[in-house]
Design an enzyme around this catalytic site. Structure first.
Site, PDB file in Angstrom:
ATOM      1  N   GLU A  96       1.034  -1.143  -0.077  1.00 22.93           N
ATOM      2  CA  GLU A  96       0.214   0.101  -0.020  1.00 22.93           C
ATOM      3  C   GLU A  96       0.983   1.299  -0.111  1.00 22.93           C
ATOM      4  OE1 GLU A  96      -3.601  -0.448   2.409  1.00 22.93           O
ATOM      5  OE2 GLU A  96      -3.394   1.820   3.064  1.00 22.93           O
ATOM      6  N   ASP A 114       0.116   5.430   0.607  1.00 20.93           N
ATOM      7  CA  ASP A 114      -0.812   6.283   1.038  1.00 20.93           C
ATOM      8  C   ASP A 114      -0.751   7.713   1.442  1.00 20.93           C
ATOM      9  OD1 ASP A 114      -2.156   3.897   2.056  1.00 20.93           O
ATOM     10  OD2 ASP A 114      -1.328   3.827   3.770  1.00 20.93           O
ATOM     11  N   GLU A 123      -2.849  10.438   3.128  1.00 18.19           N
ATOM     12  CA  GLU A 123      -4.224  10.620   4.106  1.00 18.19           C
ATOM     13  C   GLU A 123      -4.396  11.968   4.750  1.00 18.19           C
ATOM     14  OE1 GLU A 123      -5.121   6.289   5.739  1.00 18.19           O
ATOM     15  OE2 GLU A 123      -3.179   7.181   6.232  1.00 18.19           O
ATOM     16  N   ASN A 178      -0.662  12.645   6.147  1.00 22.32           N
ATOM     17  CA  ASN A 178       0.156  11.551   6.452  1.00 22.32           C
ATOM     18  C   ASN A 178       0.353  10.832   5.194  1.00 22.32           C
ATOM     19  OD1 ASN A 178       0.866   9.224   8.504  1.00 22.32           O
ATOM     20  ND2 ASN A 178      -0.873   7.974   7.574  1.00 22.32           N
ATOM     21  N   ASN A 231       2.373   7.006   3.926  1.00 22.94           N
ATOM     22  CA  ASN A 231       3.005   5.849   4.390  1.00 22.94           C
ATOM     23  C   ASN A 231       2.988   4.894   3.315  1.00 22.94           C
ATOM     24  OD1 ASN A 231       3.692   3.976   6.442  1.00 22.94           O
ATOM     25  ND2 ASN A 231       1.456   3.491   7.087  1.00 22.94           N
ATOM     26  N   LYS A 244       4.005   1.032   8.958  1.00 25.56           N
ATOM     27  CA  LYS A 244       4.624   1.766  10.117  1.00 25.56           C
ATOM     28  C   LYS A 244       5.907   2.608   9.574  1.00 25.56           C
ATOM     29  CE  LYS A 244       3.600  -1.500  13.714  1.00 25.56           C
ATOM     30  NZ  LYS A 244       4.089  -2.362  14.968  1.00 25.56           N
ATOM     31  N   LYS A 245       5.696   3.315   8.275  1.00 22.13           N
ATOM     32  CA  LYS A 245       6.582   3.978   7.754  1.00 22.13           C
ATOM     33  C   LYS A 245       5.975   5.480   7.449  1.00 22.13           C
ATOM     34  CE  LYS A 245       8.522  -0.108   5.786  1.00 22.13           C
ATOM     35  NZ  LYS A 245       9.643  -0.318   6.851  1.00 22.13           N
ATOM     36  N   GLU A 246       5.540   5.952   8.540  1.00 19.92           N
ATOM     37  CA  GLU A 246       4.761   7.422   8.201  1.00 19.92           C
ATOM     38  C   GLU A 246       5.644   8.747   8.173  1.00 19.92           C
ATOM     39  OE1 GLU A 246       3.975   5.276  10.692  1.00 19.92           O
ATOM     40  OE2 GLU A 246       1.976   4.812  10.975  1.00 19.92           O
ATOM     41  N   TYR A 287     -11.353   7.305  15.707  1.00 19.54           N
ATOM     42  CA  TYR A 287     -10.818   6.620  16.826  1.00 19.54           C
ATOM     43  C   TYR A 287      -9.106   6.810  16.562  1.00 19.54           C
ATOM     44  CZ  TYR A 287      -9.049   3.353  13.047  1.00 19.54           C
ATOM     45  OH  TYR A 287      -8.544   2.956  12.022  1.00 19.54           O
ATOM     46  N   ARG A 341       8.672   4.025  19.671  1.00 21.19           N
ATOM     47  CA  ARG A 341       7.731   3.200  18.779  1.00 21.19           C
ATOM     48  C   ARG A 341       8.707   1.823  18.136  1.00 21.19           C
ATOM     49  NH1 ARG A 341       4.681   4.873  13.170  1.00 21.19           N
ATOM     50  NH2 ARG A 341       3.239   3.195  13.218  1.00 21.19           N
TER      51      ARG A 341
END
Length: 287
Positions: free
Chosen positions: A105, A107, A109, A122, A124, A132-134, A196, A274
């Site tokens: 994927e 992204d 966003e 964002n 990614n 987890k590569k944002e 969320y 993280r």
């Protein structure tokens, strides 16, 4: 003086033809995601191509995805984000191979904001289910005030994220490290309730009194190698070498460095909490 019935009918006929043409163009390229009634169509003749709008309310979000699957290409669209209090909303433009545990994927966003706060863009990359590569950015303009162009270039060497023609991030392929290079992907655009997590880590929820939330998309352009599932073959268009071999030059890398200095609000390669056992392998490497 009241308009003549014939004049009104002519106006209605033109409007209906524009709507029908835009809808037909949408159906040729895309499949709807979510409630089809939450997708709008318009062709006012002033811009190249049609304009599609996505709507989010308490009943449903909406989106669309390309019928074609691509293995590398360049993809861009113009968007005008929700203005005012958009907290909890997520507006996206991305590519994905699906929802499996090993999916790929790419992204872009936009996480909505409370009135007066800036949007977060964002970016990614997921490869073989590894994400987890944002990199997250506060842009140098208000993306809800007007249309702006967002572009993803994906080739075997790197992924380039651009905003209004300005490269803000490049994600390079390194030997032995995950990189999306074998799974064909469809192009998606969505508007959905991400209360969320979207705004201030999910502490600020969507305010439904402001609904419906609407985001228009226009000038969508995909120039990629189309994958045929039936034959398992991929055909690239003429002129694809321009983007298939593209890597950022010295001047373009300076714009990435500028964006990192002035706009970057989160970098996964600097988040030691993280990654207590060490950062991902691509972190710390020269671009």
């Amino acid at each position: 003086m009241a308009a003549r019935p014939s004049a009104l009918l002519a106006v209605l006929a033109v409007a209906l033809a524009a709507f029908t043409g835009a809808k037909a163009d949408f159906d040729d390229q895309f499949e709807a995601i979510g409630d089809r009634d939450h997708i709008g169509y318009r062709d006012d003749g002033k811009d190249k191509g049609q304009e599609f709008s996505l709507e989010l309310d308490q009943e449903s979000g909406s989106g669309f995805k390309s019928k074609a699957k691509y293995l590398f290409g360049e993809f861009e669209v113009k968007m005008k984000l929700v203005d005012g209090n958009s907290a909890g909303t997520v507006t996206s433009f991305y590519l994905t191979s699906g929802e499996s545990a090993t999916h790929d994927e790419i992204d872009i966003e936009f996480m909505g904001n409370s009135s007066g706060d800036p949007y977060v863009m964002n970016t990614n990359v997921w490869a073989s289910g590894d994400g987890k590569k944002e990199h997250q950015f506060y842009l140098w303009f208000d993306p809800s005030a007007d249309f702006h162009t967002y572009k993803i270039t994906w080739n075997p060497k790197n992924i380039i994220f651009e905003v209004d023609g300005v490269p803000v991030r490049t994600f390079k392929k390194y030997d032995g490290l995950p990189f999306p290079s074998s799974r064909p992907m469809t192009v998606h655009a969505t508007l959905w309730d991400g209360s969320y997590w979207a705004t201030q880590h999910g502490t600020v929820k969507i305010h439904w009194r402001h609904h419906p939330f609407v985001v228009p998309y226009k000038a969508y352009h995909a120039n990629g190698c189309v994958h045929d599932k039936a034959t398992n073959k991929t055909a690239c268009p003429a002129g694809s070498d321009a983007w298939m071999r593209r890597e950022l030059g010295e001047e373009e890398l300076k714009t990435v460095a500028w964006a990192e200095r002035n706009c970057l609000s989160y970098n996964y390669c600097a988040d030691g909490w993280r990654f207590p056992k060490g950062f991902p392998g691509e972190c710390g490497r020269d671009l």
